[in-house]
Design an enzyme around this catalytic site. Sequence first.
Site, PDB file in Angstrom:
ATOM      1  N   SER A  30       0.788  -1.224   0.000  1.00 29.19           N
ATOM      2  CA  SER A  30       0.000   0.000   0.000  1.00 29.19           C
ATOM      3  C   SER A  30       0.825   1.282   0.000  1.00 29.19           C
ATOM      4  O   SER A  30       0.365   2.313  -0.481  1.00 29.19           O
ATOM      5  CB  SER A  30      -0.941   0.015   1.210  1.00 29.19           C
ATOM      6  OG  SER A  30      -0.203  -0.026   2.421  1.00 29.19           O
ATOM      7  N   HIS A  69      -5.469  -3.623  -1.694  1.00 26.65           N
ATOM      8  CA  HIS A  69      -5.181  -2.614  -2.711  1.00 26.65           C
ATOM      9  C   HIS A  69      -5.128  -3.235  -4.103  1.00 26.65           C
ATOM     10  O   HIS A  69      -4.377  -2.765  -4.973  1.00 26.65           O
ATOM     11  CB  HIS A  69      -3.885  -1.885  -2.373  1.00 26.65           C
ATOM     12  CG  HIS A  69      -4.007  -0.998  -1.168  1.00 26.65           C
ATOM     13  ND1 HIS A  69      -4.467   0.297  -1.237  1.00 26.65           N
ATOM     14  CD2 HIS A  69      -3.774  -1.242   0.149  1.00 26.65           C
ATOM     15  CE1 HIS A  69      -4.495   0.826  -0.021  1.00 26.65           C
ATOM     16  NE2 HIS A  69      -4.081  -0.093   0.832  1.00 26.65           N
ATOM     17  N   LYS A 101     -12.516  -0.256   0.489  1.00 29.57           N
ATOM     18  CA  LYS A 101     -11.751   0.534  -0.473  1.00 29.57           C
ATOM     19  C   LYS A 101     -12.499   0.561  -1.799  1.00 29.57           C
ATOM     20  O   LYS A 101     -13.440   1.333  -1.962  1.00 29.57           O
ATOM     21  CB  LYS A 101     -10.333  -0.016  -0.586  1.00 29.57           C
ATOM     22  CG  LYS A 101      -9.524   0.201   0.702  1.00 29.57           C
ATOM     23  CD  LYS A 101      -8.115  -0.292   0.594  1.00 29.57           C
ATOM     24  CE  LYS A 101      -7.272   0.128   1.790  1.00 29.57           C
ATOM     25  NZ  LYS A 101      -7.765  -0.347   3.092  1.00 29.57           N
TER      26      LYS A 101
END
Length: 427
Positions: free
Chosen positions: A214, A242, A273
Amino acid sequence: MLRRALSAARAPLSRSLSRPLCPAPSRANSALSRLNSLLEAELETIRGAGTWKSERVITSKQGAHISVEGSSGGILNFCANNYLGLSSHPEVIQSGIQALDQYGAGLSSVRFICGTQNLHKDLEAKIAKFHQREDAILYASCFDANAGIFEVLLTAEDAVLSDELNHASIIDGVRLCKANKYRYKHLDLSDLEAKLKESQKHRLRLIVTDGVFSMDGDVAPLRGICDLAEKYDALVFIDECHATGFIGPNGRGTDELLGVMERVHIINSTLGKALGGAAGGYTTGPKALVTLLRQRSRPYLFSNTLPPPVVSCAAKALDLLMDSNAIAQTMASKTKSFRSQMTAAGFTIGGMDHPICPVMLGDARLASAMADDMLKRGIYVIGFSYPVVPKGKARIRVQISAAHSDEDIDRCVAAFVEVGRKHGVIP
């Protein structure tokens, strides 16, 4: 005689009731004063090091364009994990509203008591289908998923081999288990192989890595990791926070991107996310493992159930993604545009071709000052410094979203060039 006995029995009680029930104020204040002095000294150390982290207040929905308290006009947001721009997507929002109306705000309980609704089971099935795995289990966050898996899966007879730059939640989760711990150099397959040879004496060997790291946006060499796992009879675990939703042809993650979906055994990821941006995490993998986690994983057993609106928002985000990969596919060209323009301007951009684009600066004060100047120019970015990243590796982490237009990216680059010249970072 009875009267005298009762009086004698009452005397100690009355004397004890007349005493203070807590320490004398002076002692309590003395302890609190010492504590405050220690805390203030530590806070001053953080300020002095230039690593103080202020929180900016957003007064709008999350998105590519936001409002920030104290700033006039609209602000371009280049500092969110909102990779697909779904945090404020109208269909995602409406799905959450409908779930709130039908299922309520929350369950007031944990899953195995009275906290499982049909929408939780439906989302778990959808996650497993998306990742092409046997089963999945929901958590309040991926931090909880990482805290809950290693202690259940591994014993003192086993070994865990972890990349040295793995996310803090992985590190904390590994600390909780009794397995023998090996840490290999970042992305270094030779060092991983050496550690695998060393760990052959243990019952199980689990290789643990972020799919995408990340802070740097670099991608784990999963093909090589899987080759070594098969050579030395090890299991492979990846954290895909991610990557899920936008990496790979269909957004399934780094294992899809690198063609090793059938060779990666366990995946942890997040709903907070790309998949709606609210909250929630999960583990997906073998059905027997997921079943065991339901029986023994402490964050699952002792945390309140994920709220219905959050679950429904994530389910709708997955529906949109599985219906079409068009949103995810827009990421590559926008990422390439930002990286190439910034590199041409003289900036050093870390990582690979990932929407995480770290503008490497080195100095914590410089990163913070540049981020403040960017906000004055209408661009929301944040300086990252120790302990979030190693000392001497401060940076501004820019994150590209599918919701950004080409004009948004050009405006961000222009602001960086102006601020970079002001601070002597580029000529």
